[in-house]
Design an enzyme around this catalytic site. Structure first.
Site: not given
Length: 550
Positions: A233, A292
């Site tokens: 993000c 991630q």
């Protein structure tokens, strides 16, 4: 010693005082560079200097002070030290630059020994202390370096440089520096391949630009043999090895170029270690980023896009990240994007209760939001019934099919969106129909955004995206700033180790190829070929002598 510069003689008037061999040599060099005029003054002139007339104004007499009147540059080359000093002092009073043979203390500048191939000039200077030594060193460079190939590489680099300069790249200096090294490597004078990183983050680009970057870098990455694409993000980064760097850079949309950051070599690992440890995150020290990065790496490896170099790079990055967290405690009381989102919602929507709170999405980010909310009964919307069931068991979430989102909106005060849909899930029309004058606080932590931008324009609706969480994150960052310095030192140390290994690959690959050749070619024949190559490539002689102790 002075500042090494290239002196442009075009449009300059040059005076040489002296008419012997030293003056001859200086005159020959000067004429190569197209001065406006050259005047030689001396009572005795060599035949070679006299032959230069009328190209050169030759004046056969003693020096007179007015000779320097219009001169921009004065060279003094007589065998009379007192006259040399007199000429130098007179010329300097008139504002001319002065060079006096064998008297460095009187010189404003020194002529350097140089070798030139096309646009390439390599100069050597001893500051006037030992010109002969500079000349010998110049000869050695000329015989030991592949000047023809270096000149060709320079011309090719100059064309690419122009394209980079004309582009909208923000980090032009860094890009050109590594491109220069790459073109040098193509001549055999450096590494023949590099590891690179191009990316955009919350520090360099707003969310809409990062969304465009994800699309562009995904398309580019498909054509790279060895690469890892990281998308979170807060950042989009492409790590790759080999491939045509110039083509990659020039294929980037203009919108991205001014927001781009660029790393190469050991700086890639240093950056990766800091990213993976959460030191470069909006929420400093967050732990979610390590997962991630690992996920992006494993995905690329499963697709066959991770070779020896990127495997070592990422494993070294994970190692450094683990050490950073262990030694600095950067993750203590760490905050993630979901944590920041929940904290901000509690400030802005104080009436938020379980039955009036909703979460859209069933992935990792949605799960972290439920964990940070810390109460049961939150309605969770999604398409994956299995994941909805898991979230119900773990956090007491109330599973609701995504198709019923509009129906439920009217009863919600806070809605968190953490999905991965390519198109907006929450639209302006949907919210308009559902609210009917009510109030709603929406936080979208998805990339690309899953809430239509116009939703925040509606009366009674406040819409927050990831970039809007910066203020909350900065408060957390200030508390951890002192730990970053130690983290950077750890990352730097690991980067040095990685780069040492990386540079050894060139040698390792060459040795392997050599022994492979030995299997099919008799050693004597291979050595005979190498010996014959010395006649073509003089620059190899020194290495050959050192290798065989000659």
């Amino acid at each position: 010693m002075g500042l090494p510069v290239e002196l442009n003689l075009r449009g300059k008037k040059v005076l040489i005082v002296g008419g012997g061999e030293v003056a001859e040599r200086k005159l020959d060099k000067i004429l190569e560079f197209g001065p406006l005029s050259v005047r030689v003054v001396a009572p005795v002139l060599s035949s070679r200097i006299r032959e230069k007339s009328p190209e050169v104004e030759v004046v056969q007499r003693e020096f007179r002070p007015h000779d320097v009147k219009e001169a921009d540059i004065v060279f003094v080359a007589t065998d009379d030290p007192d006259l040399n000093r007199k000429v130098a002092e007179t010329a300097k009073k008139k504002g001319a630059l002065v060079n006096v043979a064998d008297s460095p203390e009187l010189c404003d500048f020194f002529l350097q020994a140089y070798v030139r191939k096309g646009n390439l000039t390599i100069s050597v200077s001893t500051g006037g202390v030992a010109p002969g030594f500079a000349g010998a060193l110049k000869d050695m460079i000329e015989s030991h370096q592949p000047l023809d190939r270096l000149s060709e590489a320079l011309d090719a680099f100059a064309k690419v440089r122009r394209k980079v300069i004309e582009g909208e790249f923000k980090e032009k200096k860094a890009i050109l520096s590594i491109l220069a090294k790459e073109y040098m490597g193509s001549t055999g004078c450096g590494l023949s391949r590099y590891v690179y990183l191009i990316g955009l983050s919350h520090k360099t680009a707003p969310l809409p630009v990062r969304e465009e970057a994800l699309r562009a870098l995904k398309e580019i990455s498909e054509e790279l043999e060895e690469r890892v694409l990281l998308s979170t993000c807060n950042r989009v980064e492409l790590y790759f090895c080999g491939g045509d760097l110039v083509e990659v850079l020039l294929r980037l949309p203009d919108l991205l170029k001014e927001h781009l950051y660029f790393k190469a070599g050991k700086e890639v690992l240093k950056h990766l270690a800091l990213v993976t440890s959460g030191c470069d995150s909006l929420a400093l020290g967050e732990v979610q980023i390590a997962h991630q990065v690992r996920k992006a790496y494993e995905y690329a490896r499963a697709a066959g896009r991770v070779g020896k170099v990127l495997s070592r790079l990422f494993e070294s990055g994970f190692k450094a990240s683990k050490e950073i967290r262990s030694r600095t405690g950067i993750q203590d009381a760490s905050v993630s994007i979901p944590y920041l989102a929940v904290q901000l919602a509690r400030r802005r929507a104080p009436l938020m209760t379980p039955e009036r709170t909703g979460v859209v999405g069933t992935g990792d980010m949605a799960e972290l939001i439920l964990k940070n909310l810390g109460f049961k009964g939150v309605r969770t919307f999604g398409r994956n019934s299995e994941r909805l069931r898991v979230l119900e068991e773990r956090y007491g979430a109330v599973p609701v099919p995504l198709s019923r989102l509009e129906e439920a909106l009217g009863s919600l005060k806070a809605l968190f969106v953490a999905a991965s849909s390519p198109e907006p899930i929450l639209t302006k029309d949907m919210v308009t129909r559902a609210l009917r004058g009510g109030r709603l606080f929406v936080v979208d932590v998805s990339v690309p955004r899953n809430v239509e931008e116009g939703v925040g324009e509606l009366k009674g609706v406040e819409c927050i995206f990831t970039d809007d969480l910066r203020e909350v994150a900065e408060e957390n960052a200030r508390r951890k700033e002192e730990r970053l310095h130690e983290a950077e030192e750890i990352a730097e140390q690991e980067a040095e180790e990685f780069w040492g290994w990386y540079e050894s690959l060139e040698v390792e690959d060459t040795v392997k190829e050599f022994f492979k050749r030995l299997e099919g070619v008799p050693p004597k024949k291979l050595l005979r070929r190498a010996a014959l190559k010395l006649k073509e490539r003089k620059e190899l002689v020194h290495a050959f002598r050192e290798l065989f102790g000659l």
